[in-house]
Design an enzyme around this catalytic site. Structure first.
Site, mmCIF file in Angstrom:
data_model
loop_
_atom_site.group_PDB
_atom_site.id
_atom_site.type_symbol
_atom_site.label_atom_id
_atom_site.label_comp_id
_atom_site.label_asym_id
_atom_site.label_seq_id
_atom_site.Cartn_x
_atom_site.Cartn_y
_atom_site.Cartn_z
ATOM 1 N N SER A 142 0.780 -1.111 -0.124
ATOM 2 C CA SER A 142 0.046 -0.033 -0.150
ATOM 3 C C SER A 142 0.794 1.268 -0.024
ATOM 4 C CB SER A 142 -0.865 -0.127 1.236
ATOM 5 O OG SER A 142 -1.542 1.134 1.394
ATOM 6 N N TYR A 155 -1.965 -1.423 10.102
ATOM 7 C CA TYR A 155 -2.024 -1.769 8.695
ATOM 8 C C TYR A 155 -0.626 -0.958 7.887
ATOM 9 C CZ TYR A 155 -3.995 -1.293 3.802
ATOM 10 O OH TYR A 155 -4.099 -1.559 2.671
HETATM 11 N N1 LIG Z 1 -8.594 0.040 -1.840
HETATM 12 C C1 LIG Z 1 -7.812 0.653 -1.448
HETATM 13 O O1 LIG Z 1 -7.933 2.115 -0.954
HETATM 14 C C2 LIG Z 1 -6.311 -0.085 -0.940
HETATM 15 C C3 LIG Z 1 -5.353 0.692 -0.926
HETATM 16 C C4 LIG Z 1 -4.098 0.150 -0.767
HETATM 17 C C5 LIG Z 1 -3.842 -1.133 -0.652
HETATM 18 N N2 LIG Z 1 -5.178 -1.869 -0.665
HETATM 19 C C6 LIG Z 1 -4.830 -3.421 -0.634
HETATM 20 O O2 LIG Z 1 -5.259 -3.997 -1.878
HETATM 21 C C7 LIG Z 1 -5.820 -5.370 -1.403
HETATM 22 C C8 LIG Z 1 -7.292 -5.496 -1.959
HETATM 23 O O3 LIG Z 1 -8.102 -4.805 -1.429
HETATM 24 P P1 LIG Z 1 -9.379 -3.994 -1.991
HETATM 25 O O4 LIG Z 1 -9.207 -2.663 -2.000
HETATM 26 O O5 LIG Z 1 -9.491 -4.708 -3.205
HETATM 27 O O6 LIG Z 1 -10.364 -4.339 -1.125
HETATM 28 P P2 LIG Z 1 -11.821 -5.282 -0.661
HETATM 29 O O7 LIG Z 1 -12.625 -4.848 -2.107
HETATM 30 O O8 LIG Z 1 -12.434 -5.053 0.269
HETATM 31 O O9 LIG Z 1 -11.211 -6.796 -1.212
HETATM 32 C C9 LIG Z 1 -10.542 -7.343 -0.260
HETATM 33 C C10 LIG Z 1 -10.470 -8.865 -0.716
HETATM 34 O O10 LIG Z 1 -9.544 -9.568 0.408
HETATM 35 C C11 LIG Z 1 -10.467 -10.724 0.829
HETATM 36 N N3 LIG Z 1 -10.010 -11.114 2.319
HETATM 37 C C12 LIG Z 1 -10.448 -10.284 3.203
HETATM 38 N N4 LIG Z 1 -10.134 -11.003 4.250
HETATM 39 C C13 LIG Z 1 -9.823 -12.299 4.084
HETATM 40 C C14 LIG Z 1 -9.756 -13.474 4.613
HETATM 41 N N5 LIG Z 1 -9.679 -13.647 6.214
HETATM 42 N N6 LIG Z 1 -9.569 -14.541 3.955
HETATM 43 C C15 LIG Z 1 -9.505 -14.479 2.699
HETATM 44 N N7 LIG Z 1 -10.133 -13.460 1.893
HETATM 45 C C16 LIG Z 1 -9.944 -12.499 2.491
HETATM 46 C C17 LIG Z 1 -11.819 -10.410 0.483
HETATM 47 O O11 LIG Z 1 -12.538 -11.725 0.189
HETATM 48 P P3 LIG Z 1 -13.564 -12.397 1.203
HETATM 49 O O12 LIG Z 1 -14.145 -11.066 2.121
HETATM 50 O O13 LIG Z 1 -14.610 -12.945 0.195
HETATM 51 O O14 LIG Z 1 -12.992 -13.333 2.028
HETATM 52 C C18 LIG Z 1 -11.815 -9.608 -0.734
HETATM 53 O O15 LIG Z 1 -11.826 -10.390 -2.057
HETATM 54 C C19 LIG Z 1 -5.707 -5.234 0.233
HETATM 55 O O16 LIG Z 1 -4.395 -6.017 0.338
HETATM 56 C C20 LIG Z 1 -5.532 -4.052 0.698
HETATM 57 O O17 LIG Z 1 -4.806 -3.725 1.830
HETATM 58 C C21 LIG Z 1 -6.119 -1.397 -0.786
#
Ligand SMILES: NC(=O)c1ccc[n+]([C@@H]2O[C@H](COP(=O)([O-])OP(=O)(O)OC[C@H]3O[C@@H](n4cnc5c(N)ncnc54)[C@H](OP(=O)(O)O)[C@@H]3O)[C@@H](O)[C@H]2O)c1
Length: 263
Positions: A142, A155
């Site tokens: 991130s 985080y």
């Molecule tokens: N969105 C942002 O602003 C942002 C910024 C920087 C970095 N990121 C990073 O990008 C990555 C993806 O996030 P996103 O933004 O796409 O968020 P998101 O839409 O909330 O998706 C998160 C994904 O992680 C899975 N997940 C969460 N907990 C889990 C568990 N215990 N076991 C298995 N799967 C799990 C969820 O699937 P289920 O709930 O179906 O299990 C979902 O598919 C993350 O690592 C996040 O830290 C996001």
């Protein structure tokens, strides 16, 4: 090796950035193994991709807070005859409560999903990649890894680990034909802030700070294929990193104390 003969394992493929990885890799002809807890969503996505691109797409329901999940995923992959060429360690979430107010089980879960599972999956796929002298790993970190520390945010510490781990692995594995990239997105439109409970605050941030998952993923895939160990997608995020990196530690601490929008 062509994309049509390659297999990608994507964790957190049921939403946001992970689902976008699945769609872009399917369009390139990759065989996919999609992992998350919400298996209904994974099945619907798999069917969409099979129908649209005629690819092979398997799904595996796993809760990555479960310590056995990485081995269970790889056992399923072996059972299906899948050898992982591209690993996308994407699953993630952020807690929002104060450190001392968060039950240990929640903090341990964050560490398990974003540190232990990420590291173990890389450890499980790397030997076969070395044998084949080809592999690609994207670990989703991130922008928080470069940002000033934020009060109550486990985080930032976790994502800093992911950044440094990825750079170290890239150094070790590149001579074997394996590229490792830390993807460091900024604010990205997904379900992340709904899960974190910060949607209301996040929505007040200016549009220039936000990216679409498809743009993030396109840059990430380009970076890993070209052997870039760190990918900061988007112009605004690149500019932010350039501004934050030279700051002395005391200034980062002071800025982090006053500027955390989610405090
Ligand atoms: N969105 C942002 O602003 C942002 C910024 C920087 C970095 N990121 C990073 O990008 C990555 C993806 O996030 P996103 O933004 O796409 O968020 P998101 O839409 O909330 O998706 C998160 C994904 O992680 C899975 N997940 C969460 N907990 C889990 C568990 N215990 N076991 C298995 N799967 C799990 C969820 O699937 P289920 O709930 O179906 O299990 C979902 O598919 C993350 O690592 C996040 O830290 C996001």
């Amino acid at each position: 090796m062509t994309a049509a003969t390659r297999t990608a394992l994507i964790t957190g493929a049921s939403a946001g950035i992970g689902a976008s990885f699945a769609r872009q890799l399917a369009a390139q002809g990759f065989t996919l193994l999609l992992v998350a807890r919400r298996v209904d969503r994974l099945k619907a996505l798999a069917q969409e991709l099979i129908d649209a691109h005629g690819i092979e797409c398997k799904v595996f329901a796993a809760d990555l807070t479960d310590a056995s999940a990485p081995r269970d995923i790889m056992a399923y992959a072996a059972e299906q005859g899948l050898c992982i060429d591209l690993l996308i360690n994407n699953a993630g979430l952020s807690g929002h409560k104060k450190f001392v107010d968060t039950p240990w089980s929640e903090l341990a879960g964050e560490i398990q999903v974003m540190i232990t599972a990420v590291t173990e999956l890389a450890h499980l796929v790397a030997p076969a990649m070395i044998e084949r002298q080809w592999g690609r790993i994207i670990n989703v970190s991130s922008l928080a890894a470069f940002a000033p520390p934020g009060e109550s945010l486990l985080y930032s510490a976790i994502k800093t680990y992911v950044l440094i781990l990825s750079e170290s692995l890239d150094m070790e594995l590149k001579p074997h034909g394996i590229h490792v990239t830390a993807l460091c997105p900024g604010f990205t439109k997904s379900e992340f802030h709904d899960v974190m409970g910060t949607r209301h605050t996040a929505n007040k941030l200016p549009a220039i700070m936000w990216q679409q998952p498809d743009d993030v993923v396109k840059e990430a895939l380009d970076a890993v294929m070209h052997g870039k160990p760190v990918c900061v997608p988007g112009r605004f995020n690149k500019f932010s990193v350039a501004m934050m990196r030279p700051l002395p530690e005391w200034a980062r601490y002071r800025i982090g104390k006053v500027a955390n929008p989610f405090k």
